[in-house]
Design an enzyme around this catalytic site. Structure first.
Site, PDB file in Angstrom:
ATOM      1  N   LYS A 225     -13.587  -3.998   2.286  1.00 23.21           N
ATOM      2  CA  LYS A 225     -14.623  -2.537   2.020  1.00 23.21           C
ATOM      3  C   LYS A 225     -16.059  -3.162   2.587  1.00 23.21           C
ATOM      4  O   LYS A 225     -16.788  -2.323   2.955  1.00 23.21           O
ATOM      5  CB  LYS A 225     -14.446  -2.258   0.643  1.00 23.21           C
ATOM      6  CG  LYS A 225     -12.979  -1.422   0.380  1.00 23.21           C
ATOM      7  CD  LYS A 225     -13.111  -0.986  -0.944  1.00 23.21           C
ATOM      8  CE  LYS A 225     -11.466  -0.251  -1.364  1.00 23.21           C
ATOM      9  NZ  LYS A 225     -11.495   0.028  -2.481  1.00 23.21           N
TER      10      LYS A 225
ATOM     11  N   GLY B 232     -17.910  -5.139 -10.618  1.00 25.30           N
ATOM     12  CA  GLY B 232     -17.496  -5.414  -9.170  1.00 25.30           C
ATOM     13  C   GLY B 232     -17.641  -4.211  -8.128  1.00 25.30           C
ATOM     14  O   GLY B 232     -18.228  -3.217  -8.513  1.00 25.30           O
TER      15      GLY B 232
ATOM     16  N   ASP C 239     -13.533   6.801  -3.219  1.00 24.59           N
ATOM     17  CA  ASP C 239     -13.082   6.192  -4.579  1.00 24.59           C
ATOM     18  C   ASP C 239     -13.393   6.806  -5.776  1.00 24.59           C
ATOM     19  O   ASP C 239     -12.784   7.196  -6.732  1.00 24.59           O
ATOM     20  CB  ASP C 239     -13.128   4.669  -4.679  1.00 24.59           C
ATOM     21  CG  ASP C 239     -12.507   3.967  -3.997  1.00 24.59           C
ATOM     22  OD1 ASP C 239     -11.238   4.421  -3.542  1.00 24.59           O
ATOM     23  OD2 ASP C 239     -12.753   2.750  -3.584  1.00 24.59           O
TER      24      ASP C 239
ATOM     25  N   SER D 236       0.727  -1.281  -0.028  1.00 20.45           N
ATOM     26  CA  SER D 236       0.118   0.050   0.000  1.00 20.45           C
ATOM     27  C   SER D 236       0.844   1.218   0.045  1.00 20.45           C
ATOM     28  O   SER D 236       1.696   1.388   0.661  1.00 20.45           O
ATOM     29  CB  SER D 236      -0.949  -0.031   1.307  1.00 20.45           C
ATOM     30  OG  SER D 236      -1.564   1.433   1.456  1.00 20.45           O
TER      31      SER D 236
ATOM     32  N   MET E   6      -8.186   1.854 -13.652  1.00 19.93           N
ATOM     33  CA  MET E   6      -8.290   2.026 -12.175  1.00 19.93           C
ATOM     34  C   MET E   6      -7.336   1.582 -11.565  1.00 19.93           C
ATOM     35  O   MET E   6      -6.890   1.791 -10.511  1.00 19.93           O
ATOM     36  CB  MET E   6      -9.579   1.583 -11.426  1.00 19.93           C
ATOM     37  CG  MET E   6     -10.892   2.410 -11.984  1.00 19.93           C
ATOM     38  SD  MET E   6     -12.203   2.013 -10.736  1.00 19.93           S
ATOM     39  CE  MET E   6     -13.520   2.036 -11.672  1.00 19.93           C
TER      40      MET E   6
END
Ligand SMILES: NC(=O)c1ccc[n+]([C@@H]2O[C@H](COP(=O)([O-])OP(=O)(O)OC[C@H]3O[C@@H](n4cnc5c(N)ncnc54)[C@H](OP(=O)(O)O)[C@@H]3O)[C@@H](O)[C@H]2O)c1
Length: 271
Positions: free
Chosen positions: A66, A130, A103, A15, A216
């Site tokens: 999430k 998704g 997002d 990350s 993305m």
């Protein structure tokens, strides 16, 4: 006292969020510490409880937690309600948790503010049905494109997702092989095909001359979808690094009430 934040996911070592938030903190003078937590696949709630119990003020949530974060929080923003997923947790008084999803705002800001792409009146093809696609649909539709076509390998999921957002604009769902009726101004890749170096199989000719592509996913090297976009003659073939930094900036704003500059941080990550 230094306020504590972190990103939780599994895996998490890759990350870039700690580096991004450290840069925001330095730039704005906010006194925060931002770590990374390898979430327990069996006990995500326990990890969040421990973090909050130790005085943590907020979390970013990434794959695969999430949706679980969405279940866990006590209240949700409009964006989070529609996204069905939470990527930002804000710890309120008495340990109450508020869930948001930044997002989609991140994607829209990267396109508009960093690259000057105006979504209004445009035809957009969104690949994938998704979590990533669902998360960006409301902010995309709020910019009033002419149409958003969701194309997915499993057609039924695209149709179902389009149905969820029908009241917010002109949105339809199709199978990947039906994504070519009329060329698009912008093709966004929200599939995970790129994780294995693949591109969703859509026919050439889907992109208008002068159209753009947006992946993305991001990577230090051009992603498979960025390369595909360039092969299709895209005027710009972008990846999701800008989206990542913009969604982080929105989280930072939700926590601190201060909006950091994003361009220097994007440059820091990709000089
Ligand atoms: N830049 C950012 O800030 C940011 C934020 C969020 C997500 N992302 C990225 O978005 C991507 C998708 O994440 P997600 O959470 O939406 O994943 P997900 O919920 O697992 O959905 C995956 C989607 O990809 C499709 N797919 C997978 N492999 C495919 C292939 N070989 N060909 C065609 N379609 C394929 C699936 O189609 P089926 O339904 O047919 O299985 C599904 O629609 C990831 O790469 C993630 O890193 C980036």
């Amino acid at each position: 006292m230094t306020d504590k934040y972190a990103v939780i996911g599994n895996p998490i070592e890759h990350s870039k969020s700690p580096q991004i938030h450290a840069a925001f903190a330095e730039q704005t003078g906010e006194d925060i510490e931002y770590g990374r937590i390898l979430g327990d696949m069996e006990d995500f709630y326990g990890d969040v409880r421990d973090f909050v119990g130790a005085g943590g003020k907020g979390l970013n949530v990434t794959v695969p937690f999430k949706e679980r974060a969405w279940q866990l929080v006590n209240e949700r923003s409009e964006q989070a309600k529609h996204a069905g997923a939470v990527n930002t947790i804000i710890v309120l008084e008495h340990g109450r948790l508020r869930g948001d999803n930044t997002d989609g705002i991140g994607l829209v800001r990267d396109l508009k503010q960093n690259h000057g792409f105006d979504l209004e009146g445009k035809r957009i093809l969104l690949l994938g049905a998704g979590g990533a696609s669902r998360g960006v649909l409301l902010p995309l539709l709020q910019k009033r494109p002419q149409e958003v076509v969701i194309a997915n390998r499993t057609e039924s999921k695209a149709i179902e997702l389009a149905g969820l957002f029908a009241e917010h604009g002109h949105v339809t769902g199709v199978g990947l092989d039906h994504a070519h009726a009329e060329p698009f101004d912008l093709i966004i890749n929200g599939t995970s095909a790129g994780l294995s170096g693949k591109v969703p199989s859509i026919s050439g000719g889907c992109l208008k001359p002068g159209g753009w592509t947006y992946d993305m996913m991001y990577s230090d090297e051009p992603t498979a979808f960025v390369r595909w976009g360039l092969e299709q003659g895209a005027a710009k073939a972008l990846d999701g690094l800008g989206m990542l930094v913009e969604q982080a900036a929105e989280s930072f704003f939700l926590w601190r009430g201060v909006r950091p500059e994003t361009v220097p941080v994007i440059r820091l990550l990709r000089p």
